[in-house]
Design a protein around this motif. Structure first.
Motif, PDB file in Angstrom:
ATOM      1  N   GLU B 231       0.823  -1.196   0.000  1.00  0.00           N
ATOM      2  CA  GLU B 231       0.000   0.000   0.000  1.00  0.00           C
ATOM      3  C   GLU B 231       0.871   1.266   0.000  1.00  0.00           C
ATOM      4  OE1 GLU B 231      -4.133  -0.569   1.434  1.00  0.00           O
ATOM      5  OE2 GLU B 231      -3.209   0.341   3.194  1.00  0.00           O
ATOM      6  N   ALA B 232       1.915   1.247   0.816  1.00  0.00           N
ATOM      7  CA  ALA B 232       2.820   2.401   0.867  1.00  0.00           C
ATOM      8  C   ALA B 232       3.488   2.604  -0.494  1.00  0.00           C
ATOM      9  CB  ALA B 232       3.872   2.190   1.954  1.00  0.00           C
ATOM     10  N   LEU B 233       3.913   1.499  -1.098  1.00  0.00           N
ATOM     11  CA  LEU B 233       4.575   1.567  -2.405  1.00  0.00           C
ATOM     12  C   LEU B 233       3.612   2.091  -3.473  1.00  0.00           C
ATOM     13  CD1 LEU B 233       6.904  -1.138  -3.850  1.00  0.00           C
ATOM     14  CD2 LEU B 233       5.047  -0.287  -5.249  1.00  0.00           C
ATOM     15  N   MET B 234       2.378   1.563  -3.460  1.00  0.00           N
ATOM     16  CA  MET B 234       1.393   2.000  -4.450  1.00  0.00           C
ATOM     17  C   MET B 234       1.060   3.473  -4.267  1.00  0.00           C
ATOM     18  SD  MET B 234       0.768  -0.713  -6.221  1.00  0.00           S
ATOM     19  CE  MET B 234      -0.334   0.209  -7.252  1.00  0.00           C
ATOM     20  N   ARG B 235       1.028   3.918  -3.005  1.00  0.00           N
ATOM     21  CA  ARG B 235       0.686   5.323  -2.759  1.00  0.00           C
ATOM     22  C   ARG B 235       1.759   6.235  -3.345  1.00  0.00           C
ATOM     23  NH1 ARG B 235      -0.899   6.009   3.000  1.00  0.00           N
ATOM     24  NH2 ARG B 235      -2.850   5.123   2.203  1.00  0.00           N
ATOM     25  N   VAL B 236       3.009   5.862  -3.171  1.00  0.00           N
ATOM     26  CA  VAL B 236       4.092   6.667  -3.736  1.00  0.00           C
ATOM     27  C   VAL B 236       3.947   6.723  -5.259  1.00  0.00           C
ATOM     28  CG1 VAL B 236       6.592   6.774  -4.101  1.00  0.00           C
ATOM     29  CG2 VAL B 236       5.679   6.283  -1.817  1.00  0.00           C
ATOM     30  N   TYR B 237       3.651   5.580  -5.848  1.00  0.00           N
ATOM     31  CA  TYR B 237       3.478   5.563  -7.306  1.00  0.00           C
ATOM     32  C   TYR B 237       2.247   6.379  -7.723  1.00  0.00           C
ATOM     33  CZ  TYR B 237       2.275   3.810 -11.938  1.00  0.00           C
ATOM     34  OH  TYR B 237       1.925   3.718 -13.252  1.00  0.00           O
ATOM     35  N   ASN B 238       1.149   6.197  -7.016  1.00  0.00           N
ATOM     36  CA  ASN B 238      -0.089   6.888  -7.392  1.00  0.00           C
ATOM     37  C   ASN B 238       0.082   8.408  -7.308  1.00  0.00           C
ATOM     38  OD1 ASN B 238      -2.853   6.945  -8.144  1.00  0.00           O
ATOM     39  ND2 ASN B 238      -3.466   7.266  -6.018  1.00  0.00           N
ATOM     40  N   ARG B 239       0.855   8.860  -6.319  1.00  0.00           N
ATOM     41  CA  ARG B 239       1.010  10.301  -6.138  1.00  0.00           C
ATOM     42  C   ARG B 239       2.075  10.893  -7.062  1.00  0.00           C
ATOM     43  NH1 ARG B 239       1.905  12.527  -0.503  1.00  0.00           N
ATOM     44  NH2 ARG B 239       0.822  14.319  -1.377  1.00  0.00           N
ATOM     45  N   TYR B 240       3.143  10.140  -7.303  1.00  0.00           N
ATOM     46  CA  TYR B 240       4.282  10.751  -7.986  1.00  0.00           C
ATOM     47  C   TYR B 240       4.570  10.191  -9.387  1.00  0.00           C
ATOM     48  CZ  TYR B 240       4.870  12.565  -3.311  1.00  0.00           C
ATOM     49  OH  TYR B 240       4.636  13.181  -2.114  1.00  0.00           O
ATOM     50  N   GLY B 262      16.253   6.522  -3.540  1.00  0.00           N
ATOM     51  CA  GLY B 262      15.266   7.571  -3.290  1.00  0.00           C
ATOM     52  C   GLY B 262      13.863   7.003  -3.229  1.00  0.00           C
ATOM     53  N   PHE B 263      13.571   6.103  -4.149  1.00  0.00           N
ATOM     54  CA  PHE B 263      12.243   5.487  -4.166  1.00  0.00           C
ATOM     55  C   PHE B 263      12.031   4.676  -2.889  1.00  0.00           C
ATOM     56  CE2 PHE B 263       9.445   1.912  -5.151  1.00  0.00           C
ATOM     57  CZ  PHE B 263       8.305   2.588  -5.580  1.00  0.00           C
TER      58      PHE B 263
END
Lengths: 143, 555
Positions: B231-240, B262-263
């Motif tokens: 979920e944390a990984l997907m959120r980073v992708y969804n936002r950025y 950085g990712f």
């Protein structure tokens, strides 16, 4: 004009066109002061002060842009913002159920959309697999 | 395999009803083409060059016999008697009527199948090793974790509108048959020294225009934290993740832009807040799902090695099939069988309704009612008693599903290409057919040994050409179909790290493809040492000798 959809007595409804809730003097993040209505773009970075907004709106540039969903989740869970969270911009009846589960509590549905359709498809499922901002239980917590 | 609960069933029914209502609104003119596009894609429906195409999800490639019979019925009643096995372990039907799709989905729902999130910018059907739960080299069966991910990713409120599609693959065996290195997220599952289930998480792999191998972003992730971490990984992708250019919108571009470190840091920063929170998997849930994938009731099997040896002598074709299409199983006396769809003259992955029914029946008769679809576009019967192999082979022969070519050159992966797909730059099926005809000779293929040849009709790389030992990519050159050949790609193997193919030289017209491939094979045969495979040979000699000979001035 738009159709305002909000919740009354725990039920989604089409708000009165004359409702005071229709009239907000939205400020963007740069010009906002605590106590004012805050309008955020979907790429906004969190500011803890925002928890003091009178209302927060997130402006969706397109129905396919999911950034506002993550932003809503962060406002609710990270800043513990508990006021009205409103979907603005490209709000579409078929996205409402995702938005609701990310913590939105009202919507400005564009005038071109049919509010009765929106109300009809705002809760397509009785339950979901995952927990969400509005339901801390995952399906597996209920089994 | 997983059995639907009342909840799963009602969820799928509600989804069908919702989609039916959306289809009605579209047909009534209340939804525009663009609006409905987003909704139909998330329910598996594409509008292709000639007609719509419906992609049914086969979660992690596992099907019951009954489900496969139901797919045969769809092929018969709604398609023109065909189905197509996709490179992501799904099943596709061409020609369904848009207005009838809700009915097809309702029929599918009766056997616990759906088409949810088989398309669109969302988390797609999770894929895995088609020999999961059967292969002798497996350390842990990945399917329970695939099912946990399937449930979590279904109609996830936050991740249905991502910058681009998102593909997750899981492997639990020594050889990575799920190709986790070329997925948006790849998960390697194993047990630690204490027997706890853990994951190594790779992110940012993918094919398409910018092929990249995934980078390790977290190792030794305990199972209970799997979903909060994802979920944390997907959120980073969804936002950025980029949304301004669809060709730069996959997570691989974000990982590259942020740098792997950085990712990783950004995901960790996000995860700090949710780790241990809702979504943390309780032990009860992990064991509940694991229990569905307990091994079937294997029985004691007679030693049939003598009989098999006699049958092999009597029928050389059976012998070839045993050698290539039958692999060692975890359980004594059993084998896992590949039923190849790559007979000469048949588009790879295409199966008729009669073949589908036959496979469903064999699954019921010989394989605990279980079938798999492999990303190589073949059927797999995972648990067949060795004493029934000869019988099964005869039946498969009669259905043209016994070609002894698993992992040989004619077992090629091929996308539907320009014959069907509106994205394609060039046709791929006629190329596959021409190559199949050219290299049909068993002895020749056998002598070449393991060789994956993958064909894509465009840069979207549905035919996985970047990870073919030999890859063929269709390109458009001033309105004509040309093909670019690459060598040395592969998706992951115990001894060899995954790698992407290197382009051998300028693209060539379709008429020359067979000759150039034949030449590549000749060069390999000249250069190889004893039993060296094409891939090992290529790794040793590099691309130079191939380039030199193929593009020598005499040509």
């Amino acid at each position: 004009m738009h159709h305002l959809i909000n919740k009354q007595n725990d039920a989604w409804q089409l708000a009165d066109a004359q409702s005071a809730d229709q009239q907000h003097a939205w400020c963007d993040a740069e010009n906002w002061q605590p106590g004012q209505a805050l309008k955020l773009s979907v790429d906004a970075e969190l500011d803890p002060q925002w928890a003091q907004a009178s209302i927060i709106g997130i402006d969706f540039p397109a129905l396919t842009d999911g950034r506002g969903l993550s932003l809503a989740v962060l406002l609710r869970t990270r800043l513990n913002y508990s006021g009205d969270l409103r979907g603005l911009g490209a709000v579409h009846e078929d996205i409402l159920h995702f938005m609701v589960r990310c913590g939105f509590s009202s919507f400005e549905l564009p005038e071109s959309r049919d509010p009765s359709v929106a109300l009809n498809c705002i809760t397509p499922h009785k339950q979901y697999y995952q927990s969400s901002v509005v339901d801390p239980l995952n399906h597996f917590d209920r089994v | 395999m997983y059995q639907y609960t009342e909840f799963d069933r009602s969820f799928i029914e509600e989804r069908v009803n919702h989609y039916r209502e959306q289809t009605t609104r579209y047909l009534d003119g209340k939804l525009s083409e663009d609006e409905f596009l987003q909704l139909r894609l998330r329910n598996g429906l594409y509008l292709q060059r000639l007609a719509p195409m419906l992609r049914v999800a086969i979660p992690y490639g596992t099907l019951s016999s009954n489900q496969l019979f139901a797919l045969g019925k769809v092929a018969r009643e709604y398609d023109r008697g065909y189905g197509h096995l996709s490179t992501r372990q799904n099943m596709q039907f061409n020609w369904p009527e848009l207005a009838e799709v809700p009915d097809i989905l309702a029929d599918m729902a009766k056997v616990d199948l759906h088409a949810i999130q088989t398309s669109g910018s969302c988390i797609r059907n999770v894929t895995t090793d088609h020999f999961a739960g059967a292969a002798a080299d497996e350390t842990i069966d990945p399917r329970p974790y695939c099912e946990i991910i399937r449930q979590w990713s279904t109609a996830h409120p936050e991740f249905e509108w991502l910058p681009r599609k998102f593909k997750i693959a899981v492997t639990g065996a020594a050889e990575d048959r799920a190709a986790i290195g070329v997925h948006d997220v790849g998960l390697r599952v194993y047990r630690d020294a204490q027997g706890q289930v853990q994951f190594d998480v790779f992110a940012g792999g993918g094919l398409g225009r910018t092929p990249v191998l995934g980078a390790l972003v977290r190792s030794e992730l305990p199972i209970e934290h799997l979903l909060t971490y994802l979920e944390a990984l997907m959120r980073v992708y969804n936002r950025y993740g980029r949304r301004d250019n669809k060709y730069k919108a996959r997570i691989k571009i974000l990982v590259r832009a942020m740098g792997v470190d950085g990712f990783r840091a950004k995901v960790d920063e996000e995860w700090v807040h949710s780790k241990g929170g809702p979504g943390t998997l309780p032990e009860t849930e992990i064991s509940r799902v694991e229990a569905f994938f307990a091994p079937p009731n294997y029985s004691e099997q007679p030693d049939v090695s003598d009989t098999l040896a006699e049958q092999r002598l009597a029928k050389p074709k059976f012998s070839q099939w045993l050698q290539h299409n039958v692999i060692e199983h975890q359980a004594p006396g059993y084998a896992a069988v590949t039923l190849s769809t790559k007979a000469t003259g048949v588009p790879p992955g295409d199966v008729s309704d009669t073949q589908i029914d036959a496979v469903a029946q064999w699954a019921a008769d010989y394989s605990f009612s279980e079938v798999r679809i492999s990303h190589e576009q073949n059927f797999v019967l995972p648990h067949v008693p060795k004493q029934h192999l000869f019988e099964l082979w005869k039946k498969a022969e009669a259905q043209n599903l016994a070609t002894a070519n698993a992992r040989l050159i004619t077992d090629m992966i091929c996308c539907p290409g320009g014959d069907y797909c509106s994205l394609a730059n060039a046709k791929s099926i006629p190329v596959a057919e021409a190559l199949q005809e050219r290299f049909d000779d068993y002895d020749f293929q056998y002598d070449l040994g393991e060789l994956n040849l993958n064909i894509s009709g465009c840069m979207n790389a549905c035919g996985h050409h970047h990870v073919g030992h030999i890859g063929i990519l269709g390109v458009d050159k001033k309105g004509s179909e040309f093909y670019q050949i690459s060598l040395g790609g592969h998706a992951g193997h115990s001894e060899l790290a995954p790698s992407l193919g290197q382009i051998v030289g300028p693209s060539i017209p379709r008429a020359e493809v067979c000759d150039v491939i034949a030449e590549i094979l000749e060069i390999y045969v000249d250069l190889r040492l004893e039993d060296e495979s094409f891939l090992s040979c290529f790794k040793r000699v590099g691309i130079a000798p191939f380039k030199e000979r193929i593009y020598a001035p005499s040509h």
